[in-house]
Design an enzyme around this catalytic site. Structure first.
Site, PDB file in Angstrom:
ATOM      1  N   CYS A   1       3.594   4.277  -5.716  1.00  0.00           N
ATOM      2  CA  CYS A   1       3.989   3.726  -4.454  1.00  0.00           C
ATOM      3  C   CYS A   1       5.666   3.447  -4.428  1.00  0.00           C
ATOM      4  O   CYS A   1       6.629   2.665  -5.876  1.00  0.00           O
ATOM      5  CB  CYS A   1       3.816   1.852  -4.127  1.00  0.00           C
ATOM      6  SG  CYS A   1       4.423   1.563  -2.630  1.00  0.00           S
TER       7      CYS A   1
ATOM      8  N   GLY B   1       2.651  11.555   7.180  1.00  0.00           N
ATOM      9  CA  GLY B   1       2.317  12.895   8.253  1.00  0.00           C
ATOM     10  C   GLY B   1       2.427  14.211   8.352  1.00  0.00           C
ATOM     11  O   GLY B   1       2.195  14.490   6.716  1.00  0.00           O
TER      12      GLY B   1
END
Lengths: 306, 265
Positions: free
Chosen positions: A133, A220
């Site tokens: 992360c 995305g």
């Protein structure tokens, strides 16, 4: 020609009815989308990252939209192991869908603790190890980009549970194959990639970063070609399954991942835009296999002509 | 809550940069409660990928109307929508306004084009009270005939004095409160910029009244998964005395006493 191609795939001891999951952090813990998506239509649900204790996450603003992408710095807020087991697992157990829990920790030992505790409850089917992360200031980020730390985390998780374990690889490394191989050598059942790509956006009027955390991770459609290349490299390096994610909008994006070697895929940011994306991807894969006369999704895997 | 491909029925300018988009939405429109919103997928091709949240202005039968201002990348993509075009919307979303307290006088406070988010509540409330509308200039004071037709007394305030009193909407509100309004036990329903909401909430807290604030936060998924639109609320049981709520799910309407305001709002 096969009218009903076999979409089932195996991840270690776990069999998924189809190869399309929803990615960690983009589908909550399940209830958020249950009115909009039949959870039983998913290959698996990967829930948002869980560590040992409840966590509040990062300050706002937490996301910013960029060209065909989204930078996030949510910071893995969550209920912790006990809160997840108490508040969400009973809901998930009522649905016919494999549950993969994304786990993280601030220390190597915490990863082991979380893996041991989640392995002891009913209703968790696999663990995805979040070592990558980009929004966590503590050790977590380094675990994904330093091969030695990466091995320590994966080794300990492996030793702490009998569930299938799936390290999630960071894209920002010099050699993705070496991390995939390390995961395999440590006894992982699969690897998943890519996590979001470290990124930043600045407001040119105020000259301030657009995220409260200053930097974040890009996801995305913008990152899809980057992910395809890394999945191709990882899949050539290991025999264990590769679960591919990064900018899937439709079946074509998912099929591209399978052709370069992915066993399964995960829909991420597109869930925020079109909650029905994952079931639509399943149908699109099915019709692609029929159109090409392939008996199974396995027959398409790794067939890239390169 | 559902995803529906609606049909654009009308798309008219509403003065200045404001537009009104009317949609045929038989799956969603009948379900809308006052104060809820819908999440609109921008027409393709757009490199802006996320949906955009809009308060529902009117919902009548199968039709709903969105009042918006063309300001950013997302709304620019909406400008060219024509009657007959398809448009995917997700909704209805959010908690909406509660029913009014029985013994209070409802008072609406709107800034920007917040009056659009208050119209359904104005139509639903059992009593008609006073509506304070504030804007930068006369062109920002919208929907006055619609509210007056429902029986509301509308008081406009503009910062340049081109319509109504010159000043902020809270100046007009303060004048009314000190002119006898505070004896009428006001209950506020407000939508507008954060600074205005904070000010209205402050008046309510000081007076011992209730204020329902329709809050606008930068939003991602709209259904509570992405945790973008989080807002701090007071929570005595939580470490530090606060916890997060999701404006898309637990909001957008919050009672003023629950909200923890940050320094620059």
């Amino acid at each position: 020609m096969t009218a009903t191609p076999d979409l089932a795939v195996r991840i270690g001891s776990l069999t998924l009815r189809n190869p399309v999951m929803v990615a960690s952090g983009t589908f909550g813990y399940g209830p958020e989308y249950a009115d909009l998506v039949d959870l039983a239509s998913l290959g698996a649900i990967v829930v948002k990252g869980i560590r040992a204790e409840p966590t509040t996450g990062n300050p706002t603003p937490r996301t910013v939209e960029t060209a065909s992408g989204l930078i996030n710095a949510i910071g893995l807020p969550g209920p912790g192991v006990d809160g997840f087991v108490r508040d969400y697992l009973p809901f998930l157990r009522r649905h016919d869908v494999p549950v993969i829990v994304n786990i993280w920790g601030r220390t190597v030992e915490e990863y082991g603790d979380v893996a041991r505790r989640l392995g002891a409850v009913d209703g968790v089917h696999a663990l995805e190890i979040n070592v990558s992360c980009p929004n966590i200031k503590e050790g977590s980020k380094a675990f994904g980009t330093n091969l030695e730390s990466f091995r320590r985390v994966v080794d300990l998780v492996r030793a702490s549970t009998r569930l299938p374990v799936i390290p999630k690889l960071a894209p920002n490394v010099a050699d993705i194959a070496s991390f995939a191989r390390a995961a395999e050598e440590c006894g992982s059942d699969a690897v998943s990639l890519i996590n979001s790509i470290p990124a930043m956006a600045v407001d040119i009027e105020t000259r301030r970063p657009k995220l409260g955390n200053i930097t974040g991770g890009l996801s995305g459609p913008a990152i899809h070609p980057v992910a395809v290349k890394l999945v191709w490299e990882a899949a050539r390096a290991v025999k264990i399954p590769v679960i591919a994610m990064g900018g899937i909008r439709d079946a074509a994006d998912a099929i591209e991942f399978i052709i370069v070697g992915a066993t399964a895929v995960a829909v991420g940011t597109a869930n925020f835009v079109e909650p029905g994306t994952a079931p639509a991807v399943v149908e699109g894969i099915r019709s692609h296999l029929v159109r090409h006369g392939l008996p199974s999704v396995a027959a398409l895997r790794g067939t890239v002509v390169a | 809550m559902k995803v529906e491909t609606t049909t654009v029925l009308a798309h008219a300018t509403y003065g200045g940069d404001y537009r009104c988009l009317e949609l045929e939405a038989p799956g969603i429109a009948p379900e809308v409660r006052p104060g809820q919103f819908v999440h609109i997928r921008l027409p393709a091709p757009a490199d802006a990928i996320l949906r955009r949240p809009f308060s529902v202005f009117r919902a009548d039968g199968d039709r709903l109307q969105i009042l918006y201002k063309a300001v950013g990348r997302g709304t620019a993509a909406m400008r060219h929508l024509q009657p007959g075009d398809g448009l995917s919307i997700l909704g209805p979303l959010g908690n909406g306004f509660p029913a009014a307290a029985a013994d209070a006088l409802p008072v609406l406070v709107a800034g920007g084009y917040g009056m659009a988010a208050l119209y359904l509540q104005a139509r639903t409330l059992p009593r008609r009270g006073i509506a304070f509308f504030g804007g930068a200039k006369a062109g920002d004071i919208l929907c006055v005939p619609e509210f007056e037709a429902l029986g509301w007394e509308v008081r406009a305030t503009t910062q340049d004095g081109s319509r109504g009193e010159r000043g902020l909407v809270t100046d007009a509100l303060d004048a009314w409160l000190s002119g006898g309004g505070r004896d009428l036990r006001p209950e506020f329903f407000a939508c507008g910029p954060n600074g205005m909401l904070r000010a209205v909430g402050g008046r309510a807290e000081a007076g011992g009244w209730t204020a329902w604030l329709s809050m606008d936060r930068h939003m991602g998924c709209g259904v509570g998964a992405c945790l973008t639109c989080v807002q701090k609320i007071r929570d005595p049981d939580a470490p530090g005395g606060w916890s997060w709520v999701r404006i898309c799910r637990e909001g957008p309407v919050m009672e003023c006493r629950t909200v923890v305001w940050e320094g620059d709002e």
